[in-house]
Design a protein around this motif. Structure first.
Motif, PDB file in Angstrom:
ATOM      1  N   THR A 180     -28.010  14.576  33.696  1.00  0.00           N
ATOM      2  CA  THR A 180     -27.897  15.851  32.990  1.00  0.00           C
ATOM      3  C   THR A 180     -26.430  16.058  32.657  1.00  0.00           C
ATOM      4  OG1 THR A 180     -29.754  16.768  34.248  1.00  0.00           O
ATOM      5  CG2 THR A 180     -28.307  18.331  33.116  1.00  0.00           C
ATOM      6  N   ASN A 181     -26.118  16.115  31.380  1.00  0.00           N
ATOM      7  CA  ASN A 181     -24.736  16.265  30.935  1.00  0.00           C
ATOM      8  C   ASN A 181     -24.438  17.741  30.707  1.00  0.00           C
ATOM      9  OD1 ASN A 181     -24.167  13.413  30.881  1.00  0.00           O
ATOM     10  ND2 ASN A 181     -25.457  13.294  29.064  1.00  0.00           N
ATOM     11  N   ILE A 182     -23.592  18.278  31.567  1.00  0.00           N
ATOM     12  CA  ILE A 182     -23.315  19.714  31.592  1.00  0.00           C
ATOM     13  C   ILE A 182     -21.989  20.005  30.910  1.00  0.00           C
ATOM     14  CG2 ILE A 182     -22.880  21.693  33.106  1.00  0.00           C
ATOM     15  CD1 ILE A 182     -24.620  20.234  35.201  1.00  0.00           C
ATOM     16  N   SER A 183     -22.004  21.038  30.065  1.00  0.00           N
ATOM     17  CA  SER A 183     -20.779  21.540  29.446  1.00  0.00           C
ATOM     18  C   SER A 183     -20.779  23.052  29.603  1.00  0.00           C
ATOM     19  CB  SER A 183     -20.737  21.159  27.957  1.00  0.00           C
ATOM     20  OG  SER A 183     -19.575  21.676  27.347  1.00  0.00           O
ATOM     21  N   ALA A 184     -19.872  23.552  30.454  1.00  0.00           N
ATOM     22  CA  ALA A 184     -19.864  24.992  30.747  1.00  0.00           C
ATOM     23  C   ALA A 184     -18.506  25.418  31.270  1.00  0.00           C
ATOM     24  CB  ALA A 184     -20.937  25.329  31.784  1.00  0.00           C
ATOM     25  N   LEU A 185     -18.023  26.546  30.789  1.00  0.00           N
ATOM     26  CA  LEU A 185     -16.820  27.181  31.314  1.00  0.00           C
ATOM     27  C   LEU A 185     -15.612  26.240  31.288  1.00  0.00           C
ATOM     28  CD1 LEU A 185     -18.533  28.902  34.383  1.00  0.00           C
ATOM     29  CD2 LEU A 185     -18.179  29.851  32.095  1.00  0.00           C
ATOM     30  N   GLY A 186     -15.580  25.387  30.257  1.00  0.00           N
ATOM     31  CA  GLY A 186     -14.479  24.453  30.113  1.00  0.00           C
ATOM     32  C   GLY A 186     -14.616  23.182  30.929  1.00  0.00           C
ATOM     33  N   LEU A 187     -15.728  23.031  31.645  1.00  0.00           N
ATOM     34  CA  LEU A 187     -15.959  21.853  32.471  1.00  0.00           C
ATOM     35  C   LEU A 187     -16.983  20.926  31.819  1.00  0.00           C
ATOM     36  CD1 LEU A 187     -16.255  23.562  35.973  1.00  0.00           C
ATOM     37  CD2 LEU A 187     -14.278  22.328  35.081  1.00  0.00           C
ATOM     38  N   GLU A 188     -16.778  19.646  31.961  1.00  0.00           N
ATOM     39  CA  GLU A 188     -17.733  18.628  31.515  1.00  0.00           C
ATOM     40  C   GLU A 188     -18.123  17.815  32.743  1.00  0.00           C
ATOM     41  OE1 GLU A 188     -18.720  18.381  28.320  1.00  0.00           O
ATOM     42  OE2 GLU A 188     -17.340  19.932  27.574  1.00  0.00           O
ATOM     43  N   LEU A 189     -19.429  17.686  32.969  1.00  0.00           N
ATOM     44  CA  LEU A 189     -19.892  17.008  34.175  1.00  0.00           C
ATOM     45  C   LEU A 189     -21.211  16.307  33.897  1.00  0.00           C
ATOM     46  CD1 LEU A 189     -19.408  16.621  37.285  1.00  0.00           C
ATOM     47  CD2 LEU A 189     -20.833  18.648  37.618  1.00  0.00           C
ATOM     48  N   SER A 190     -21.332  15.079  34.341  1.00  0.00           N
ATOM     49  CA  SER A 190     -22.583  14.340  34.238  1.00  0.00           C
ATOM     50  C   SER A 190     -23.217  14.272  35.626  1.00  0.00           C
ATOM     51  CB  SER A 190     -22.333  12.923  33.702  1.00  0.00           C
ATOM     52  OG  SER A 190     -23.547  12.227  33.549  1.00  0.00           O
TER      53      SER A 190
ATOM     54  N   GLU B 131     -28.508  20.177  27.070  1.00  0.00           N
ATOM     55  CA  GLU B 131     -29.508  20.035  26.006  1.00  0.00           C
ATOM     56  C   GLU B 131     -30.895  19.755  26.589  1.00  0.00           C
ATOM     57  OE1 GLU B 131     -28.829  20.672  22.964  1.00  0.00           O
ATOM     58  OE2 GLU B 131     -26.635  20.561  22.948  1.00  0.00           O
ATOM     59  N   PRO B 132     -31.949  20.149  25.856  1.00  0.00           N
ATOM     60  CA  PRO B 132     -31.927  20.961  24.637  1.00  0.00           C
ATOM     61  C   PRO B 132     -31.734  22.439  24.980  1.00  0.00           C
ATOM     62  CG  PRO B 132     -34.186  20.400  25.215  1.00  0.00           C
ATOM     63  CD  PRO B 132     -33.328  19.720  26.222  1.00  0.00           C
ATOM     64  N   LYS B 133     -30.761  23.075  24.356  1.00  0.00           N
ATOM     65  CA  LYS B 133     -30.413  24.448  24.687  1.00  0.00           C
ATOM     66  C   LYS B 133     -31.439  25.436  24.141  1.00  0.00           C
ATOM     67  CE  LYS B 133     -25.468  23.439  24.923  1.00  0.00           C
ATOM     68  NZ  LYS B 133     -24.123  23.741  24.421  1.00  0.00           N
ATOM     69  N   GLY B 134     -31.565  26.565  24.851  1.00  0.00           N
ATOM     70  CA  GLY B 134     -32.472  27.601  24.417  1.00  0.00           C
ATOM     71  C   GLY B 134     -31.887  28.400  23.266  1.00  0.00           C
ATOM     72  N   PRO B 135     -32.726  29.129  22.519  1.00  0.00           N
ATOM     73  CA  PRO B 135     -32.246  29.912  21.381  1.00  0.00           C
ATOM     74  C   PRO B 135     -31.456  31.146  21.796  1.00  0.00           C
ATOM     75  CG  PRO B 135     -34.586  30.309  21.738  1.00  0.00           C
ATOM     76  CD  PRO B 135     -34.185  29.232  22.706  1.00  0.00           C
ATOM     77  N   ASP B 136     -30.725  31.697  20.839  1.00  0.00           N
ATOM     78  CA  ASP B 136     -29.990  32.961  21.039  1.00  0.00           C
ATOM     79  C   ASP B 136     -29.048  32.892  22.233  1.00  0.00           C
ATOM     80  OD1 ASP B 136     -31.409  34.307  18.871  1.00  0.00           O
ATOM     81  OD2 ASP B 136     -33.126  34.364  20.249  1.00  0.00           O
ATOM     82  N   GLY B 137     -28.322  31.789  22.340  1.00  0.00           N
ATOM     83  CA  GLY B 137     -27.379  31.653  23.442  1.00  0.00           C
ATOM     84  C   GLY B 137     -28.032  31.644  24.804  1.00  0.00           C
ATOM     85  N   GLY B 138     -29.294  31.241  24.860  1.00  0.00           N
ATOM     86  CA  GLY B 138     -30.025  31.194  26.121  1.00  0.00           C
ATOM     87  C   GLY B 138     -30.857  32.428  26.399  1.00  0.00           C
ATOM     88  N   LEU B 139     -30.640  33.498  25.645  1.00  0.00           N
ATOM     89  CA  LEU B 139     -31.378  34.747  25.874  1.00  0.00           C
ATOM     90  C   LEU B 139     -32.676  34.818  25.069  1.00  0.00           C
ATOM     91  CD1 LEU B 139     -28.396  37.267  25.934  1.00  0.00           C
ATOM     92  CD2 LEU B 139     -29.850  36.638  27.872  1.00  0.00           C
ATOM     93  N   GLY B 140     -32.915  33.820  24.204  1.00  0.00           N
ATOM     94  CA  GLY B 140     -34.139  33.793  23.417  1.00  0.00           C
ATOM     95  C   GLY B 140     -35.329  33.290  24.224  1.00  0.00           C
ATOM     96  N   TYR B 141     -36.500  33.392  23.627  1.00  0.00           N
ATOM     97  CA  TYR B 141     -37.746  33.018  24.310  1.00  0.00           C
ATOM     98  C   TYR B 141     -37.936  31.506  24.254  1.00  0.00           C
ATOM     99  CZ  TYR B 141     -42.678  33.251  25.683  1.00  0.00           C
ATOM    100  OH  TYR B 141     -43.895  33.098  26.341  1.00  0.00           O
ATOM    101  N   ASN B 142     -37.950  30.877  25.423  1.00  0.00           N
ATOM    102  CA  ASN B 142     -38.034  29.420  25.517  1.00  0.00           C
ATOM    103  C   ASN B 142     -38.926  29.042  26.700  1.00  0.00           C
ATOM    104  OD1 ASN B 142     -37.511  26.693  25.074  1.00  0.00           O
ATOM    105  ND2 ASN B 142     -35.660  26.699  26.334  1.00  0.00           N
ATOM    106  N   PRO B 143     -40.248  29.299  26.599  1.00  0.00           N
ATOM    107  CA  PRO B 143     -41.143  29.080  27.746  1.00  0.00           C
ATOM    108  C   PRO B 143     -41.316  27.599  28.074  1.00  0.00           C
ATOM    109  CG  PRO B 143     -42.415  29.580  25.778  1.00  0.00           C
ATOM    110  CD  PRO B 143     -40.974  29.777  25.408  1.00  0.00           C
TER     111      PRO B 143
END
Length: 378
Positions: free
Chosen positions: A187-197, A225-237
């Protein structure tokens, strides 16, 4: 080879194996005993503090938060039922602000998602999450009739294989199983300026047994990825997944916790060690995998709240060893790694909790026996 020689050979082999295994095992056993001693000392300090007459929080009404596995099966079922109840209650978020929110449980997941850049890797991490878990506990009690307190997941009890933990063993009395084992990559994570696999763990698929197997999460992900819609606040069941990792649980050993509790004398040092990528906070999240890998939407997994109760337990134990000095310390700013730059955190800094409740000043979060809080960990 004679029988006596065989016996000597196997005795020698066993002795060598024991010699290799014993240092690690004995080190962890000793560390566990030291942690228990520190907790007892801290709780004695708290008991002395709350003996004063006229205190709202006293020895008669103080809540004792328990480790999940020490709770009776009946108590665990009551907690699970309350969480499931919260997942059916109508949300407070409007669809305009958070289109994916479907329940009061989602209110907590969405609030955490919104506030993540302001309450991680900074001076608000511990205060925010203490109040956040407390608000969740109160919602379970007031809105779903839960009579108990928020339990915690002591990672050190099953750090060698969390699939055997009472939290994740998949029994009716757990918080659900690991994810179904499926072939998958990192899982390739990109968050808060950090990159981590994050390497694949032992699961990766949907929960296959126990509570929350079949439960659908609706928010996120944001950090991979795959990211949810609306910056993560969208409906992604989609189903709730987990991917229990041996590699990351290796950062939650008793010796890791003991080091955290005894190394640092000030809050900045303590928080930096706790929030480090190889620290116990990341260790717990990445041990769970799935949503646990996403700093933003991780609160969509009900086990998040047991993990963060344990994080709060770490802060509480550390504070209780020196109540006079460690319940008035602040550090840092109110943005992750101070990006963008923000004012220094003070005891009067207000923390935003969106639809969950009013803003709270940091000073109201620094003691578990004042300002509406009244609990210890046992």
């Amino acid at each position: 080879m004679r029988v006596s020689s065989l016996i000597s050979y196997f005795s020698l082999h066993l002795a060598i194996s024991s010699a290799v295994a014993t240092p690690l095992t004995s080190n962890q056993d000793r560390a566990s005993k030291e942690i228990a001693k520190l907790q007892n000392i801290g709780n004695q300090n708290v008991e002395s503090k709350i003996k004063s007459h006229g205190r709202t929080c006293n020895s008669k009404n103080i809540v004792r938060r328990q480790e999940w596995g020490t709770m009776s099966k009946k108590s665990r079922l009551e907690y699970i039922s309350a969480v499931e109840c919260l997942q059916t209650k109508s949300p407070r978020f409007s669809k305009k602000v958070a289109p994916g929110v479907r329940s009061r449980f989602d209110d907590f997941a969405a609030t955490h998602l919104q506030r993540t850049p302001y309450v991680h890797f900074d001076g608000l991490f511990l205060p925010f999450h203490r109040q956040f878990v407390w608000l969740y506990e109160k919602a379970l009690q007031k809105e779903c009739g839960y009579k108990g307190s928020q339990p915690y997941w002591d990672w050190t009890l099953s750090w060698e294989d969390q699939r055997k933990s009472t939290v994740f063993d998949g029994s009716p009395y757990s918080m659900g199983s690991n994810g179904k084992p499926i072939p998958h990559g990192p899982t390739n994570i990109s968050a808060l300026g950090l990159e981590l696999s994050v390497p694949p763990g032992t699961g990766g698929g949907c929960l296959y047994s126990g509570p929350f197997a079949g439960y659908n999460v609706t928010l996120g992900p944001v950090a991979f990825e795959p990211k949810g819609p609306d910056g993560g606040l969208g409906y992604n069941p989609r189903c709730l997944t987990r991917d229990i990792s041996f590699e990351w649980s290796n950062h939650t050993k008793p010796t890791d916790v003991l080091s955290l509790l005894t190394t640092c004398k000030d809050l900045e040092c303590f928080d930096n060690q706790l929030e480090a990528i190889d620290g116990v906070h990341a260790g717990g999240h990445f041990t769970m995998g799935g949503l646990g890998n996403d700093p933003f939407s991780s609160a969509g997994d009900p086990a998040f709240f047991l993990h963060h109760a344990q994080i709060d337990r770490m802060w509480t134990l550390w504070q209780n060893l020196n109540l006079l000095n460690r319940t008035s310390q602040v550090f840092g700013t109110g943005t992750a790694f101070n990006v963008p730059p923000s004012p220094n955190v003070t005891l009067d800094t207000k923390i935003d909790f969106s639809v969950l409740g009013p803003q709270v000043a940091v000073r109201k979060t620094v003691s578990t026996t004042d300002n509406g809080y009244c609990y210890i960990y046992i």
